[in-house]
Design a protein around this motif. Structure first.
Motif, short mmCIF file in Angstrom:
data_model
loop_
_atom_site.label_atom_id
_atom_site.label_comp_id
_atom_site.label_asym_id
_atom_site.label_seq_id
_atom_site.Cartn_x
_atom_site.Cartn_y
_atom_site.Cartn_z
N ASP A 97 99.35 -61.46 -7.02
CA ASP A 97 99.38 -60.82 -5.82
C ASP A 97 97.94 -60.37 -5.32
O ASP A 97 97.00 -60.52 -6.34
CB ASP A 97 100.22 -59.60 -5.90
CG ASP A 97 99.47 -58.64 -7.11
OD1 ASP A 97 98.63 -57.82 -6.77
OD2 ASP A 97 99.88 -58.77 -8.33
N LEU A 98 97.70 -59.78 -4.21
CA LEU A 98 96.51 -59.97 -3.82
C LEU A 98 95.45 -58.74 -4.50
O LEU A 98 94.34 -58.77 -4.47
CB LEU A 98 96.39 -59.35 -2.07
CG LEU A 98 97.28 -60.57 -1.00
CD1 LEU A 98 96.84 -60.06 0.27
CD2 LEU A 98 96.57 -61.90 -1.36
N ASP A 139 99.66 -64.38 -3.04
CA ASP A 139 99.10 -65.58 -2.44
C ASP A 139 99.74 -66.83 -3.20
O ASP A 139 99.95 -67.21 -4.11
CB ASP A 139 97.58 -65.36 -2.99
CG ASP A 139 96.53 -66.75 -2.17
OD1 ASP A 139 95.62 -66.39 -1.77
OD2 ASP A 139 97.11 -67.94 -2.52
N ARG A 143 90.92 -75.29 0.74
CA ARG A 143 92.15 -74.61 -0.25
C ARG A 143 92.06 -75.23 -1.30
O ARG A 143 92.08 -74.62 -2.47
CB ARG A 143 93.28 -74.85 0.53
CG ARG A 143 94.45 -74.26 -0.12
CD ARG A 143 95.37 -74.95 0.76
NE ARG A 143 96.82 -74.00 0.47
CZ ARG A 143 97.92 -74.15 1.26
NH1 ARG A 143 97.91 -75.10 2.26
NH2 ARG A 143 99.05 -73.58 0.96
N LEU A 202 89.14 -63.32 1.22
CA LEU A 202 89.73 -64.88 0.93
C LEU A 202 88.75 -65.55 0.39
O LEU A 202 87.78 -65.27 0.27
CB LEU A 202 90.11 -65.44 2.42
CG LEU A 202 90.98 -64.74 3.15
CD1 LEU A 202 91.06 -65.38 4.65
CD2 LEU A 202 92.50 -64.62 2.44
N CYS A 252 90.73 -70.63 5.38
CA CYS A 252 91.76 -70.48 4.70
C CYS A 252 93.04 -70.71 5.69
O CYS A 252 93.25 -69.98 6.66
CB CYS A 252 92.00 -69.09 4.02
SG CYS A 252 93.51 -68.85 3.10
N LEU A 294 98.84 -64.08 5.27
CA LEU A 294 98.49 -63.11 4.40
C LEU A 294 98.47 -61.58 5.28
O LEU A 294 98.94 -60.79 4.72
CB LEU A 294 97.16 -63.44 3.54
CG LEU A 294 97.46 -64.47 2.54
CD1 LEU A 294 96.10 -64.84 1.91
CD2 LEU A 294 98.53 -64.33 1.46
N LYS A 309 95.54 -67.59 6.30
CA LYS A 309 94.73 -66.20 6.70
C LYS A 309 96.18 -65.71 7.58
O LYS A 309 96.25 -64.40 7.44
CB LYS A 309 93.66 -66.50 7.64
CG LYS A 309 92.72 -65.73 7.95
CD LYS A 309 91.82 -66.11 8.95
CE LYS A 309 90.45 -66.18 8.31
NZ LYS A 309 89.34 -66.73 9.29
N ASP A 346 99.00 -69.79 -3.20
CA ASP A 346 98.19 -71.00 -3.87
C ASP A 346 98.01 -70.54 -5.29
O ASP A 346 97.94 -71.37 -6.18
CB ASP A 346 96.88 -71.23 -3.27
CG ASP A 346 96.95 -72.18 -1.97
OD1 ASP A 346 97.86 -72.65 -2.05
OD2 ASP A 346 95.79 -71.98 -1.20
#
Ligand code: ADP
Ligand code: MG
Length: 360
Positions: free
Chosen positions: A23-24, A17, A346, A46, A51, A57, A54, A19
């Motif tokens: 990692d997710l 990610d 965000r 999210l 987001c 990702l 979106k 921001d």
């Protein structure tokens, strides 16, 4: 390669990610992985329905899974969201995850127009949104929502009187303008204002909200300090127009939030009335009030530039008619407002992230 949950998580842990710079999988954003033969399905959770990352990702998730298991797999991804919060003090406004103050150094820069359309843009993305019009000098939200002369319901809850917001266009609203008839508002004096504001901040039943926007009065006086210290916003947005005189006032607004006794994070600067694009010449941009002021001030204060909002007669018209223009889609100015709304959401998510999450 055998498709297992563990192998999926290993693959998905390559998706970063941008921001949070993690990692997710580490960010706990992957849920409900199901595998059936060659079919993988899971949910990406999210931190906001608005987001802007979106699509990025989602396509990254697909890419790493195909890299791991080959092109023949089928992938079903559900993109959902759980808005984060940092509000621990829930003695007041329980259920409200994030409070965003919308401020400007001076009046007439479009603070209310921006508040209204940001609220609508966030609601349109699926967030639960409230809007509090705290502009005691000129509450304009009732007109902008076509709710002039309306009164919110008051209910007695456990012996105390509570205000029930009026809901319109998917946004819950309370305005200081609902409590007084027009011109009276401008002659309010200190103690009256204080008690009305206190009632506003503490005695409204908002229910569950992802974002509560507060349209503050223009300026940076005592009344602002009392509203802000009562409401304890998660963050603040400063609205400005591009020219020098407006910027001088925007600086004061940023200074106010950064004052150690107030200490509200500034999420960024939104520049309104940045340019005019005629409908019959969509390639043109006229910079009526100058150029670049908003991004300069964001850089000067080391905060985020949330975007440029064009000036257009339909925006003014929508406000006057009580039908915010954002309700009719597909215009260049609607896109610009939606982009700013995404950036606000965000920045809220980033400011809610634990410090260790955002450090590289
Ligand atoms: N981007 C824009 N394009 C056209 N008109 C705008 C825009 N932003 C604001 N206005 C108009 O300018 C006037 C002042 O805006 P308002 O949102 O009431 O400012 P503030 O709350 O800062 O005093 C209103 O008539 C509004 O409709
Ligand atoms: Mg206003």
């Amino acid at each position: 390669m055998n498709i297992t949950k563990e192998a999926c998580l290993t693959a998905l842990s390559q998706v970063i990610d941008p921001d949070f710079k993690k990692d997710l999988v580490t960010l706990n954003m992957i849920e409900n992985i199901e595998i059936e033969g060659n079919a993988i399905s899971f949910t990406v959770v999210l931190t906001t329905p608005a987001c802007p990352l979106k699509e990025h990702l989602e396509s990254e998730c697909r890419r790493v899974l195909k890299e791991a298991f080959g092109e023949a797999i089928t992938i079903h991804i559900e993109m959902s969201s759980r808005v984060t919060t940092q509000r621990a003090d829930l003695n007041f406004l329980p259920g409200v995850k994030n409070i965003i103050a919308v401020a400007s150094g001076k009046g007439g820069v479009g603070k209310s127009t921006v508040s209204v359309n940001l609220a609508l843009a966030l609601a349109k993305k699926g967030a639960k949104v409230g809007l509090m019009d705290a502009d005691i000098y000129g509450p304009s939200i009732p007109i902008m929502f076509g709710l002039e002369g309306k009164r919110p319901r008051v209910e007695e809850v456990e012996g105390a009187h509570k205000i029930i917001p009026i809901e319109k266009y998917g946004v819950k609203l309370v305005s200081i303008g609902f409590l007084v008839a027009g011109p009276q508002a401008v002659v309010w004096r200190g103690p009256m204002v204080s008690s009305a504001i206190r009632q506003f901040v503490t005695d409204v039943i908002w229910g569950e909200l992802d974002y509560l926007l507060i349209d503050l009065p223009p300026g940076t006086g005592d009344i602002h300090l009392s509203i802000v210290s009562m409401a304890k916003p998660t963050g603040a947005i400063v609205v400005t127009t591009p020219q020098d005189v407006a910027l001088a006032d925007a600086r004061k607004a940023i200074d106010m939030f950064r004052n150690p006794s107030i200490n509200v994070p500034v999420l960024g600067v939104a520049e309104n009335m940045s340019y005019f694009t005629p409908d019959d010449a969509p390639e043109k941009k006229y910079h009526i009030f100058g150029q670049g002021g908003g991004s300069e001030i964001a850089a000067e204060f080391d905060t985020n530039f949330l975007g440029q909002l064009p000036i257009h007669p339909a925006i003014r018209q929508g406000g006057d008619d009580g039908e915010p223009f954002l309700l009719s889609r597909g215009t260049h100015y609607a896109d610009a407002f939606e982009e700013v709304a995404d950036n606000v959401a965000r920045q809220v998510a980033i400011s809610n992230a634990p410090v260790e999450t955002i450090s590289v």
